[in-house]
Design an enzyme around this catalytic site. Structure first.
Site, PDB file in Angstrom:
ATOM      1  N   LYS A  86      -3.160  35.597  25.423  1.00  8.38           N
ATOM      2  CA  LYS A  86      -2.528  36.626  26.260  1.00  8.38           C
ATOM      3  C   LYS A  86      -1.032  36.687  25.944  1.00  8.38           C
ATOM      4  O   LYS A  86      -0.394  35.657  25.722  1.00  8.38           O
ATOM      5  CB  LYS A  86      -2.757  36.293  27.737  1.00  8.38           C
ATOM      6  N   SER A 161      -5.134  41.471  35.141  1.00  6.91           N
ATOM      7  CA  SER A 161      -4.238  41.833  34.074  1.00  6.91           C
ATOM      8  C   SER A 161      -4.629  41.333  32.690  1.00  6.91           C
ATOM      9  O   SER A 161      -4.142  41.868  31.695  1.00  6.91           O
ATOM     10  CB  SER A 161      -2.842  41.304  34.398  1.00  6.91           C
ATOM     11  N   SER A 185      -6.509  37.682  37.857  1.00  8.73           N
ATOM     12  CA  SER A 185      -6.289  38.297  36.537  1.00  8.73           C
ATOM     13  C   SER A 185      -7.101  37.712  35.391  1.00  8.73           C
ATOM     14  O   SER A 185      -7.106  38.268  34.302  1.00  8.73           O
ATOM     15  CB  SER A 185      -4.801  38.240  36.168  1.00  8.73           C
TER      16      SER A 185
END
Lengths: 541, 96
Positions: A86, A161, A185
Site C-alpha cells: 500500500k 481505503s 480499510s
C-alpha cells in the site's frame, strides 16, 4: 502452469521445490500488472491497482532472493514470492505518496518496519498499491492518482481505503498485499473483492514508516487469497519494533502455533478444529437499516457451516452499535488533523508555487495539495479539538470509546468469537457514495469498533450477492487472538470454496484478453447500477 | 448545528487551509450534517467515566537514549521542494 493461479504459500512452496523461480513468478505478475497499467485512464476495463510498478527493482530483488534460496538459506515460507505494498507504507524503492498530491515525488529515505521484515523474509515488492488519499475513504475514489475498479464488476468500487491492495490480489496482479486499517480499510476492501484480510491486534505490527492517520487506531495487516496466507504473512510482519513505542512483544504471532489443527498441535485437521468453540452472533447487527438481505443471508449461512464444523453459535444483543461510527469519526479526525499538520510544503513533497511568505507556503500548499475528503476531515478534527467544543465532542467520544470497549470485552468473555457481516452491503457502483460523506462513513459501521477497542478482526469471503459481487463475514476476537480467528477462517475454507473463486477478468489480464464481465456489478446491492465506464466521477478530487 | 461563516473561517485558519467561496459553503454544509449525526452520542450517559485515549494502557516504555540511525542528511534533503546546500529554503519569515 499458470503461476498467478496459486496462493502465496503455494507459490513459496513451488519456489522452494525449484519448480518455478522467484524471477519467473515476479515476471508473471509484473507482466500482468503492466498490461493493466498500459490501458488508458478512461478505459473502463483498467483496474488501476498500482500507483507505481517497480519493475527493475522487483526483478533485481527476485534474482538476489533466488541466489539466497539456491544457496540453501531458509528465509520464510513466502521467500521469493512477490507482493503489492500500500502506498502509505515507506519503501526506499520508488515513491511513497499515500495517493496524495501533497506527497508527489516523495521518496522515503528509509524502509518501514514491515518493509524491512518482508525483505528479510525474501519478499519481492512489485509496486505501490492505490488507495484513498491518506487512507481517508471507503472506495479508493479519493485517490489523487485515479480510481481503482473492482475486478468482480468493473463498474463497482473495490472498497477502501486499501482498494488497490485488494484489487491487485483479486485480479491476479499480486499474490498478496499489505494494507492499513484505521476503521475497516483492510477488511472492507477484502470483503468487496472476495479476499481474506486481517486487522491485527493494535500494537502487534510495527507502524514505523506507516504514514500516520489515526495513531490510536491504525494497524498494518495482510490481504490475501486465504487465511493460511494471512497467517504466513502475519508471522513475518508481527513483533516488537523499538521504533514504534506502541508495538508489543507480549504475544508475537508465530506460524508454528497450532493454527489449523484441533488445538492439540497435530496440524492439518482443520475440519475438526471448531469443536467447543463459542461463536456469538449479534442479532441486532443483522436488522440494521440499510442492511442488505443478500449479506444477511450469506453470513447466516456461514454461521450454519461453522456450526457444522462443531462450533456452538448463539444469537445475542451487542449494544452501542449506533455509537460506533460517530465515536470513530471524532477520534480519527482529531488524530488526523494533528498528524497531517506536518504537511506544510517545507521539507518534502509538494510546495505551492509563488507563495509570498512562509504562511502563504503553508496555506497554499495545503489548500492545493489536499483533496476534498482530507480537507473535510481535517476541518472536522480541528472543530472537535477546538476550545468550546472539545468537551462536548472529543472528550465525549473518548468516554464512549471506553463504553464500547466494555461491551466487546463483556461479549468476548462469553464467546470466543463474534461473527458479523463485514459490511452492510456488497460493493456498490463507482460514484454511488462519493458525494454523500455520511453514506460513505456508514459503510464502516461494523468495522470501526475493532479499531476503537484494539481487538483483532478478520474478513473472509462467504459467498456472493445477487449481482455476483462477493460478500464477506467478519470474525472479531479478544486481544492477541489472531491464531483463533485465522484458524477458524481456515477451517471454514477447508469445507467451502468461496475464497477459491476468481473473477473472469483476472485470468484474462496479461494474456491479451479483454475483461469479459463488465457490468457484472449492476445488480449488486447498494444502489442503482451505473454502466461500466460511465462513471469517472470522483476520480481525482 | 448551524455552521456560520465566522466558525468555518476560524476552523480553516486552525487547519491552515484557504477555502474558496464554493468550498466554504460545501464544508459548512457537510460539517453541519456530520455534527447532526454525531448528536446521537448525547443520549449516552458518560458522567464521571474515564477517557479512553489508547486501546491498551501499557505505560511508558523507556529505552536507552543512544543514536541508532545513520547519517541520512542527503537523502532527507533530496526530498526538499527547495534547498540551499544543507538547508531547507523557504520564503522570508521575518519582516524587513
Amino acid at each position: 502452469m499458470d503461476i498467478r493461479a496459486f496462493t502465496a504459500l503455494e507459490t513459496g512452496k513451488l519456489i522452494k521445490e525449484k519448480k518455478i523461480s522467484s524471477p519467473e513468478a515476479t515476471r508473471a505478475y509484473l507482466d500482468a500488472a503492466k498490461a493493466d497499467q498500459a490501458k488508458a485512464i478512461g478505459d473502463g476495463a483498467k483496474i488501476n491497482a498500482y500507483t507505481e510498478i517497480l519493475e527493475e527493482e522487483a526483478m533485481a530483488r527476485a534474482q538476489a532472493v533466488q541466489r539466497r534460496i539456491d544457496a540453501g538459506e531458509a528465509l520464510s515460507p513466502i521467500a521469493g514470492v512477490p507482493m503489492a505494498m500500500k502506498d502509505n507504507i515507506c519503501t526506499t524503492e520508488g515513491h511513497t505518496t499515500a495517493a496524495s498530491k501533497i506527497l508527489g515525488g516523495f521518496r522515503a529515505p528509509y524502509d518501514a518496519g514491515v518493509t524491512e521484515r518482508l525483505k528479510d523474509a525474501g519478499a519481492v515488492i512489485l509496486g505501490k498499491a492505490n488507495m484513498d488519499e491518506f487512507a481517508m475513504g471507503g472506495s479508493t475514489e479519493t485517490s489523487y492518482l485515479g480510481i481503482t475498479r473492482n475486478p468482480w464488476g468493473l463498474s463497482c468500487v473495490p472498497g477502501g481505503s486499501s482498494g488497490g491492495s485488494a484489487a491487485a490480489v483479486a485480479a491476479g496482479l499480486a499474490p498478496y498485499a499489505l494494507g492499513s486499517d484505521t476503521g475497516g480499510s483492510i477488511r472492507q476492501p477484502a470483503s468487496f473483492c472476495g479476499l481474506t484480510g486481517l486487522k491485527p491486534t493494535y500494537g502487534s505490527v510495527s507502524r514505523y514508516g506507516l504514514l500516520a492517520f489515526g495513531s490510536s487506531l491504525d494497524q498494518i495487516g495482510p490481504l490475501a487469497r486465504d487465511a493460511r496466507d494471512c497467517a504466513a504473512i502475519l508471522s513475518v510482519i508481527s513483533g516488537r519494533d523499538e521504533r514504534d513505542s506502541t508495538s508489543v512483544s507480549e504475544k508475537p504471532f508465530r506460524l508454528d502455533e497450532p493454527l489449523f489443527g484441533d488445538g492439540s498441535g497435530s496440524g492439518d485437521g482443520a475440519g475438526a478444529g471448531l469443536r467447543g468453540r463459542r461463536i456469538g452472533i449479534p442479532a441486532n447487527y443483522f436488522s440494521m437499516p440499510g442492511m442488505s438481505g443478500d449479506v444477511r443471508g450469506r453470513v447466516l449461512a456461514a454461521a450454519e457451516v461453522l456450526r457444522g464444523l462443531g462450533a456452538e453459535t448463539e444469537e445475542f444483543e451487542l449494544p452501542m452499535i449506533d455509537a460506533a461510527v460517530p465515536t470513530y469519526l471524532i477520534i480519527a479526525c482529531a488524530e488526523a488533523s494533528s498528524n497531517l499538520s506536518r504537511y506544510d510544503g517545507v521539507k518534502y513533497g509538494y510546495r505551492a508555487p509563488a507563495a509570498a511568505d512562509i504562511h502563504d507556503v503553508y496555506y497554499r500548499t495545503r489548500s492545493e495539495g489536499f483533496g476534498t475528503e482530507v480537507k473535510r476531515r481535517i476541518i472536522l478534527g480541528s472543530f472537535v479539538l477546538s476550545s468550546g467544543y472539545f468537551d462536548a465532542y472529543y472528550k465525549k467520544a473518548l468516554q464512549v470509546r471506553g463504553l464500547i470497549k466494555d461491551t466487546f470485552d463483556k461479549a468476548l468473555a462469553k464467546y470466543d468469537i463474534i461473527l458479523t457481516p463485514t459490511c452492510p452491503t456488497a460493493a456498490y457502483p463507482i460514484g454511488g457514495r462519493i458525494d454523500d460523506p455520511l453514506a460513505m462513513y456508514l459503510g464502516d459501521i461494523f468495522t470501526t469498533s475493532a479499531n476503537l477497542t484494539g481487538q483483532p478482526a478478520l474478513s473472509a469471503p462467504c459467498g456472493f450477492g445477487g449481482g455476483g459481487m462477493p460478500v464477506g463475514m467478519q470474525l472479531i476476537g479478544g486481544a492477541y487472538s489472531e491464531a483463533l480467528l485465522l484458524g477458524t477462517a481456515a477451517a471454514y475454507q477447508t469445507v467451502t470454496d468461496h475464497h477459491k473463486q476468481r473473477p473472469s477478468l483476472g485470468a484474462g489480464l496479461g494474456a491479451g484478453a479483454d475483461g469479459a464481465n463488465n457490468g457484472a456489478g449492476d445488480g449488486a446491492d447498494g444502489g442503482a447500477g451505473l454502466g461500466a465506464g460511465g462513471a469517472e466521477k470522483g476520480g481525482a478530487n | 448545528m448551524k455552521i456560520d461563516d465566522k466558525l468555518i473561517e476560524y476552523l480553516a485558519e486552525l487547519s491552515r487551509l484557504e477555502l474558496a467561496p464554493e468550498e466554504k459553503e460545501a464544508r459548512k454544509k457537510d460539517l453541519a450534517d456530520i455534527l447532526d449525526y454525531m448528536e446521537r452520542l448525547n443520549g449516552i450517559d458518560t458522567a464521571g467515566l474515564p477517557e479512553m485515549t489508547h486501546p491498551f494502557e501499557s505505560g511508558n516504555r523507556l529505552r536507552e537514549d543512544r543514536i541508532t540511525n545513520g547519517d541520512r542528511r542527503e537523502s532527507l534533503l533530496e526530498n526538499a521542494p527547495d534547498r540551499k546546500g544543507a538547508y531547507f529554503r523557504v520564503p522570508r519569515t521575518i519582516e524587513e
